[in-house]
Design an enzyme around this catalytic site. Sequence first.
Site, PDB file in Angstrom:
ATOM      1  CB  THR A 141      -0.920   0.085   1.195  1.00  0.00           C
ATOM      2  OG1 THR A 141      -1.614  -1.299   1.216  1.00  0.00           O
ATOM      3  CG2 THR A 141      -1.851   1.082   1.231  1.00  0.00           C
ATOM      4  CB  ALA A 142       3.400   2.566   2.429  1.00  0.00           C
ATOM      5  CG  PHE A 152     -13.112  -7.500   5.298  1.00  0.00           C
ATOM      6  CD1 PHE A 152     -14.059  -8.104   4.899  1.00  0.00           C
ATOM      7  CD2 PHE A 152     -11.944  -8.167   6.321  1.00  0.00           C
ATOM      8  CE1 PHE A 152     -14.324  -9.386   5.156  1.00  0.00           C
ATOM      9  CE2 PHE A 152     -12.151  -9.457   6.422  1.00  0.00           C
ATOM     10  CZ  PHE A 152     -13.266 -10.074   5.841  1.00  0.00           C
ATOM     11  CG  HIS A 160      -6.898  -2.110  11.746  1.00  0.00           C
ATOM     12  ND1 HIS A 160      -7.968  -1.574  12.338  1.00  0.00           N
ATOM     13  CD2 HIS A 160      -7.099  -2.712  10.573  1.00  0.00           C
ATOM     14  CE1 HIS A 160      -8.797  -1.939  11.336  1.00  0.00           C
ATOM     15  NE2 HIS A 160      -8.249  -2.357  10.335  1.00  0.00           N
ATOM     16  CD  GLU A 170       5.069  -7.326  -2.933  1.00  0.00           C
ATOM     17  OE1 GLU A 170       4.942  -8.357  -2.225  1.00  0.00           O
ATOM     18  OE2 GLU A 170       5.339  -6.004  -2.385  1.00  0.00           O
ATOM     19  CB  ALA A 191       0.774   0.682   9.151  1.00  0.00           C
ATOM     20  CB  ILE A 210      -5.036   1.984   9.769  1.00  0.00           C
ATOM     21  CG1 ILE A 210      -4.591   0.351   9.169  1.00  0.00           C
ATOM     22  CG2 ILE A 210      -5.297   1.713  11.158  1.00  0.00           C
ATOM     23  CD1 ILE A 210      -3.226  -0.077   9.769  1.00  0.00           C
TER      24      ILE A 210
END
Length: 735
Positions: A146-147, A226, A669, A167, A702, A713
């Site tokens: 994501t980041a 989700f 999270h 990745e 995160a 989050i």
Amino acid sequence: MAQWGLGDWLERGTEANKRTTFATYSVETRLIFIPASPDSSLLRVASLVISTLRTPNCSSSPNCRSRDLLPAPPCAYNWRDPLSVSISVQLWVPPSSASSATSSPHLAESAQIVQYNPPSANLPSYIMAAVDLEKPFDYVVVGGGTAGLVIANRLSEDSDVRVLVIEAGADRSSDPLVLCPGLVAGLYGKDEYDWNFTSTPQPTLNNRVINQARGKMLGGSSALNFLMLLYPSKGNIDAWAALGNEGWDFDSLAPYLRKFATVHTPPQSSKDLCGLTYHNEDLAKGDGPIHVTFSEGYNITNQAWLKTFAGQGLEVTTDPRDGRALGAFQNQASIDPVTHTRSFAATGYYNPEVAKRSNLVVLTETLVEKIVFDTTGDEPVATGVEILTKDGEKKQISANLEVILSAGTLQSPQILELSGIGSKDILEKHNIPVIVENPSVGENVQDHPIVCQSFEVADMTPSGDVLRDPNVLNALVGMYQASGAGPLGQSTISVAYSPLVDGSGIVSPEAKKELLASHEHTLTTPDAQAIRKLVESPDEATFQFLLFPTQVSIPDVPKSMAEYILPVLPENYITVMTILNHPFSRGSVHISSPDVHAAPVWDPKYNSNLLDMELLARGVEFVERLVDKSTPFGKLLKDGGKRQPEGLVATDLEKAKEIVRKRQISVFHVSGSCAMKPREQGGVVDARLRVYGTKRLRVVDASVFPMEPVGNIQSVVYAVAEKAADLIKEDRKSL
């Protein structure tokens, strides 16, 4: 049929392109249309790579979008993953302008590329063939989650900057299980999608182990979450700044909470059922890569949820995106409203237009074993990374400017420790030379604890448990494939934020102070004092409650998250979930071996601060008020129906605590393991996300959160990454 090598194919493809042809190739997982040359005028075709389940012009393949193409040759598709495969290539020449309008393209040439391993599904072969890993990159981003993809996208906007993303997983951005919101359960526990971590046994949870799903693919956990899009509170983010992080207050982060998203106007059906009177159309909608929408499939359970909380004095009156919200509301989801597919980092920040950038390279199925340092100066300087390819080959890749670690809360500290940054005791135990001693690496781990109580529904109340019936599931899949319609393309979870509540309703200020005072001895750190202030505030949410549309099962040793959410009981249920927004407990994650393949040891230490158990139990008591048969929500439940855990009703605090022990899991999270704080207060990175004691090394994910945000989050991860990209650009200008 001729046989060519890859080089010959590229050469012949270029020649064929002069005849205005296009090429198709199909591999084991997908059919992809690409131009034969990077200079091709048909480069637009690359943007049509399996972006939907619908088949506008191609009846032979469930995933071939042939819109805007010449009439397609026969398509091939199956559901297996590619290993070493043969690729059939057909070059088709379109009808000449002098031909009859009814003429068809004709086959000009065909070939077979024998035993070719596609190096990366996310890059056309002509780009991958040109990648020179020996040439240094300016930035090396470790983790295409994501980041990481946000960072890569924003840094590569400057064509003079060369960016590499590494990745560990594959590119699954065209995979139906990833794209279809309602098929998410099919991802969990499968090695090609999910790291599938497991905690150590948790003493406060009857020694159960807790599963932690983490995305193992391009897009990271945004590819298997989700899809819930919630926003942090003002007080919550202001507390980040108060902990010593200048520039990280809510007003400073707010522009980035807008930048990542395009927020779509709610459909009328959503307004009719859920009201949405609090939704502020005047707030900036943004034009970011991630689509944020309300669904059209809300039903009477969502409506009753909102009415029941309103009856408890908890009705939302302000837009939650504004940083101030208490009460029940219908949350948005990261779903593209046109295609009804998951909108996530890989489809948003690494879309085909971005993938065409010549200065951006993405390596998939490649592990980073460690960060490489030059230790000849006063401080170690990150100069690159050591990688392990899918074939087991080790290589070193150089970074001229920075290495940016975005491997996530459980794996960013793992890579730091494998690289020699962390606790001296842990590093020496595994015979890893100490580069920077910082015992805070892998500490400060936070997670939202979630207690799941399932209630049997009345006969006419909707429940997602009906999907256990293969006939129902097949019918919904057919509906979704035909037009994107139906529940498989929607998210119908509802939310509520509340201050501290218990079985009597909203807890008084005096009672809150008395409870917190009884745990005074555990609230001595700056973090704990900041959380205490949030719990005492009448405007901040201690709890988040969720309405989940199916039953939840809690095995003692789950094999994957799928075991939590797939129905095993014959009755139909819906679930009320109680989440503690700001836990006082802190866990850890550390390497178990010097081998990068060995999963780190994750110990969340749930409820190790006993105040968390006291708070959670009070939230569980409040659930009894929601499901009371006199409430709109309670009337949808079966009179005398079953509940899970069976036989336990939170009629007092001790019974509520037993429910917590039996039914608490993770809400996935995890954060804080490389915390952004002053070093003397347990920080790993500074306010510019630079790793203490090093040069040219940052962490962006995160793991840098100093304190867990309110709610889900996802939005905060995107916003932090967007802000981090600007910080990195600013620092480059100052070089």
